[in-house]
Motif scaffolding. Sequence first.
Motif, PDB file in Angstrom:
ATOM      1  N   PRO A  78       0.774  -1.244   0.000  1.00 29.08           N
ATOM      2  CA  PRO A  78       0.000   0.000   0.000  1.00 29.08           C
ATOM      3  C   PRO A  78       0.805   1.293   0.000  1.00 29.08           C
ATOM      4  CG  PRO A  78      -0.970  -1.577   1.511  1.00 29.08           C
ATOM      5  CD  PRO A  78       0.334  -2.166   1.053  1.00 29.08           C
ATOM      6  N   ASP A  79       2.041   1.269   0.469  1.00 32.18           N
ATOM      7  CA  ASP A  79       2.844   2.493   0.542  1.00 32.18           C
ATOM      8  C   ASP A  79       4.010   2.531  -0.442  1.00 32.18           C
ATOM      9  OD1 ASP A  79       1.270   3.523   2.616  1.00 32.18           O
ATOM     10  OD2 ASP A  79       2.404   2.383   4.105  1.00 32.18           O
ATOM     11  N   ILE A  80       4.054   1.625  -1.404  1.00 31.93           N
ATOM     12  CA  ILE A  80       5.199   1.581  -2.313  1.00 31.93           C
ATOM     13  C   ILE A  80       5.285   2.884  -3.114  1.00 31.93           C
ATOM     14  CG2 ILE A  80       3.988   0.451  -4.241  1.00 31.93           C
ATOM     15  CD1 ILE A  80       6.596  -1.203  -4.647  1.00 31.93           C
ATOM     16  N   PRO A  81       6.470   3.489  -3.176  1.00 30.61           N
ATOM     17  CA  PRO A  81       6.643   4.701  -3.965  1.00 30.61           C
ATOM     18  C   PRO A  81       6.471   4.404  -5.461  1.00 30.61           C
ATOM     19  CG  PRO A  81       8.423   4.468  -2.369  1.00 30.61           C
ATOM     20  CD  PRO A  81       7.667   3.171  -2.386  1.00 30.61           C
ATOM     21  N   VAL A  82       5.807   5.328  -6.158  1.00 28.21           N
ATOM     22  CA  VAL A  82       5.582   5.183  -7.601  1.00 28.21           C
ATOM     23  C   VAL A  82       5.967   6.477  -8.299  1.00 28.21           C
ATOM     24  CG1 VAL A  82       3.870   4.805  -9.422  1.00 28.21           C
ATOM     25  CG2 VAL A  82       3.694   3.527  -7.270  1.00 28.21           C
ATOM     26  N   VAL A  83       6.753   6.336  -9.368  1.00 27.03           N
ATOM     27  CA  VAL A  83       7.083   7.450 -10.249  1.00 27.03           C
ATOM     28  C   VAL A  83       6.582   7.089 -11.636  1.00 27.03           C
ATOM     29  CG1 VAL A  83       8.916   8.842 -11.281  1.00 27.03           C
ATOM     30  CG2 VAL A  83       9.128   8.066  -8.900  1.00 27.03           C
ATOM     31  N   TYR A  84       5.766   7.972 -12.198  1.00 26.92           N
ATOM     32  CA  TYR A  84       5.258   7.792 -13.561  1.00 26.92           C
ATOM     33  C   TYR A  84       6.074   8.658 -14.513  1.00 26.92           C
ATOM     34  CZ  TYR A  84       0.974   6.215 -11.202  1.00 26.92           C
ATOM     35  OH  TYR A  84       0.054   5.567 -10.409  1.00 26.92           O
ATOM     36  N   ALA A  85       6.176   8.198 -15.758  1.00 24.95           N
ATOM     37  CA  ALA A  85       6.756   9.005 -16.828  1.00 24.95           C
ATOM     38  C   ALA A  85       5.806   8.940 -18.010  1.00 24.95           C
ATOM     39  CB  ALA A  85       8.123   8.470 -17.224  1.00 24.95           C
ATOM     40  N   SER A  86       5.589  10.078 -18.651  1.00 31.39           N
ATOM     41  CA  SER A  86       4.696  10.073 -19.808  1.00 31.39           C
ATOM     42  C   SER A  86       4.919  11.296 -20.671  1.00 31.39           C
ATOM     43  CB  SER A  86       3.237  10.032 -19.358  1.00 31.39           C
ATOM     44  OG  SER A  86       2.401   9.987 -20.496  1.00 31.39           O
ATOM     45  N   GLY A  87       4.787  11.076 -21.961  1.00 35.57           N
ATOM     46  CA  GLY A  87       4.863  12.179 -22.901  1.00 35.57           C
ATOM     47  C   GLY A  87       3.513  12.794 -23.177  1.00 35.57           C
ATOM     48  N   ASP A  88       2.434  12.036 -22.942  1.00 35.84           N
ATOM     49  CA  ASP A  88       1.106  12.553 -23.291  1.00 35.84           C
ATOM     50  C   ASP A  88       0.036  12.308 -22.240  1.00 35.84           C
ATOM     51  OD1 ASP A  88       0.754   9.833 -23.541  1.00 35.84           O
ATOM     52  OD2 ASP A  88       0.026   9.896 -25.586  1.00 35.84           O
ATOM     53  N   SER A  89       0.389  11.716 -21.119  1.00 35.36           N
ATOM     54  CA  SER A  89      -0.624  11.359 -20.125  1.00 35.36           C
ATOM     55  C   SER A  89      -0.492  12.106 -18.803  1.00 35.36           C
ATOM     56  CB  SER A  89      -0.564   9.857 -19.842  1.00 35.36           C
ATOM     57  OG  SER A  89      -0.796   9.127 -21.025  1.00 35.36           O
ATOM     58  N   ALA A  90       0.380  13.085 -18.744  1.00 31.80           N
ATOM     59  CA  ALA A  90       0.598  13.800 -17.482  1.00 31.80           C
ATOM     60  C   ALA A  90      -0.691  14.423 -16.954  1.00 31.80           C
ATOM     61  CB  ALA A  90       1.683  14.856 -17.653  1.00 31.80           C
ATOM     62  N   ALA A  91      -1.552  14.897 -17.841  1.00 33.47           N
ATOM     63  CA  ALA A  91      -2.801  15.529 -17.414  1.00 33.47           C
ATOM     64  C   ALA A  91      -3.755  14.524 -16.771  1.00 33.47           C
ATOM     65  CB  ALA A  91      -3.481  16.213 -18.599  1.00 33.47           C
ATOM     66  N   GLU A  92      -3.571  13.230 -17.030  1.00 36.59           N
ATOM     67  CA  GLU A  92      -4.431  12.195 -16.462  1.00 36.59           C
ATOM     68  C   GLU A  92      -3.978  11.753 -15.064  1.00 36.59           C
ATOM     69  OE1 GLU A  92      -4.323   9.054 -19.329  1.00 36.59           O
ATOM     70  OE2 GLU A  92      -5.410  10.212 -20.821  1.00 36.59           O
ATOM     71  N   TRP A  93      -2.799  12.194 -14.654  1.00 37.90           N
ATOM     72  CA  TRP A  93      -2.235  11.766 -13.384  1.00 37.90           C
ATOM     73  C   TRP A  93      -3.165  12.012 -12.193  1.00 37.90           C
ATOM     74  CZ3 TRP A  93       1.370  15.109 -10.159  1.00 37.90           C
ATOM     75  CH2 TRP A  93       1.881  14.403  -9.087  1.00 37.90           C
ATOM     76  N   PRO A  94      -3.804  13.191 -12.072  1.00 36.75           N
ATOM     77  CA  PRO A  94      -4.717  13.378 -10.930  1.00 36.75           C
ATOM     78  C   PRO A  94      -5.900  12.406 -10.927  1.00 36.75           C
ATOM     79  CG  PRO A  94      -4.181  15.490 -11.939  1.00 36.75           C
ATOM     80  CD  PRO A  94      -3.657  14.412 -12.849  1.00 36.75           C
TER      81      PRO A  94
END
Length: 126
Positions: A78-94
């Motif tokens: 449940p607490d694992i750190p996550v880093v996302y990378a994206s060229g076109d999906s940053a707006a979907e992150w929230p």
Amino acid sequence: MSDAKVLLLVEDERLILWTLQEMLEFGGYVVIAATCGVDAITILDSRHPEIAGVVTDVRLGVGPNGWEVSWRARELQPDIPVVYASGDSAAEWPLYGVPKSIMVPKPYGTSQMLTAISSIFISSTP
């Protein structure tokens, strides 16, 4: 016994994968690499106790995407750190990103990614 943190790195573009893996290993991390969501989830299911964090591209081609990989990781830890990378999906992150994660928009510098990963480990430390 090494104190190096083990990261699951998920990236379908092999050149980016190799470059980022090399940079992370140079930065002191142990990297388990996956080139698709199916492989990432298989790795999580079998090795999640040793994985300290997930770095994932969002768009991974056919199969589970990076959002789904992170959801599975959080089901297992449940607490694992996550880093996302994206060229076109940053707006979907929230909408789709897990709480207390970081989004690094592409293109990024390798030092930018290493800083994001380091900061999420610092912020997730009790």
